[in-house]
Design a protein around this motif. Sequence first.
Motif, short mmCIF file in Angstrom:
data_model
loop_
_atom_site.label_atom_id
_atom_site.label_comp_id
_atom_site.label_asym_id
_atom_site.label_seq_id
_atom_site.Cartn_x
_atom_site.Cartn_y
_atom_site.Cartn_z
N LYS A 25 0.80 -1.23 0.00
CA LYS A 25 0.00 0.00 0.00
C LYS A 25 0.83 1.28 0.00
N ASN A 26 2.00 1.23 0.54
CA ASN A 26 2.83 2.44 0.64
C ASN A 26 4.28 2.08 0.31
N PRO A 27 4.58 1.83 -0.96
CA PRO A 27 5.88 1.28 -1.31
C PRO A 27 7.03 2.27 -1.37
N THR A 28 6.74 3.56 -1.39
CA THR A 28 7.82 4.55 -1.48
C THR A 28 8.66 4.48 -0.23
N ALA A 29 9.95 4.15 -0.38
CA ALA A 29 10.84 3.97 0.78
C ALA A 29 12.25 3.72 0.29
N PHE A 30 13.16 3.62 1.25
CA PHE A 30 14.55 3.26 1.01
C PHE A 30 14.71 1.79 1.40
N TYR A 31 15.16 0.96 0.46
CA TYR A 31 15.26 -0.47 0.71
C TYR A 31 16.72 -0.87 0.83
N LEU A 32 17.01 -1.59 1.89
CA LEU A 32 18.38 -2.02 2.17
C LEU A 32 18.46 -3.53 2.21
N CYS A 33 19.44 -4.06 1.50
CA CYS A 33 19.73 -5.48 1.51
C CYS A 33 20.97 -5.69 2.38
N ALA A 34 21.00 -6.79 3.12
CA ALA A 34 22.13 -7.08 3.98
C ALA A 34 22.43 -8.57 3.96
N SER A 35 23.63 -8.91 4.37
CA SER A 35 23.99 -10.31 4.50
C SER A 35 24.83 -10.50 5.75
N SER A 36 24.91 -11.73 6.22
CA SER A 36 25.76 -12.05 7.36
C SER A 36 26.22 -13.49 7.26
N ILE A 37 27.35 -13.74 7.93
CA ILE A 37 27.92 -15.09 7.89
C ILE A 37 27.08 -16.05 8.70
N GLN A 38 26.69 -15.59 9.91
CA GLN A 38 26.16 -16.53 10.89
C GLN A 38 24.70 -16.29 11.19
N GLY A 39 23.91 -15.96 10.21
CA GLY A 39 22.50 -15.75 10.44
C GLY A 39 22.30 -14.60 11.39
#
Lengths: 113, 110
Positions: free
Chosen positions: A83-97
């Motif tokens: 419903k309100n998709p305007t935003a800043f989207y961040l992807c992240a990763s990690s080794i150990q969950g």
Amino acid sequence: DGGITQSPKYLFRKEGQNVTLSCEQNLNHDAMYWYRQDPGQGLRLIYYSQIVNDFQKGDIAEGYSVSREKKESFPLTVTSAQKNPTAFYLCASSIQGHTGELFFGEGSRLTVL
Amino acid sequence: GQQVMQIPQYQHVQEGEDFTTYCNSSTTLSNIQWYKQRPGGHPVFLIQLVKSGEVKKQKRLTFQFGEAKKNSSLHITATQTTDVGTYFCAGDDTGNQFYFGTGTSLTVIP
């Protein structure tokens, strides 16, 4: 250099259109995450994946979908149901969950007109 | 659900003054992390605290984890203009995700 690459950096879309944000990592991390950031708010978890071909909903998964067909890639689709998709989207990763340091991409700023 | 509150939301300081941000969780945390996000940038990991009562220092930054593992603080001594940004805490309650605080935006006035 190892890291996380998000694309596109800026994206404009009309209402009702689905949008897919790309996230690729070459850190050999098992876990990957998608967060949404709105002004004045913290990061809210959309989806996360701890292993290939498996992912779980975060706190605000409604209107979003993901896939994890490869270890390196975790694309996010913002559907017309969000419903309100305007935003800043961040992807992240990690080794150990959930116990490891999060490495973030530079983010994708989505504006829906 | 778990909530992580962070105060203050904004802080303006004169260069050279100290700064502290506080993080409080509604549940006991297994560990807590701190991140810094520069204006227009992405969050960058600063530190992780695991033990009850733990204190860690990084140059002018001091991080504390409360005895009950429900609160944490970040203190910056003698702020510099390079400290400008938003500081986030992120708590893990041994579930499958980190819960981020709302962040404290620091402005340093030269």
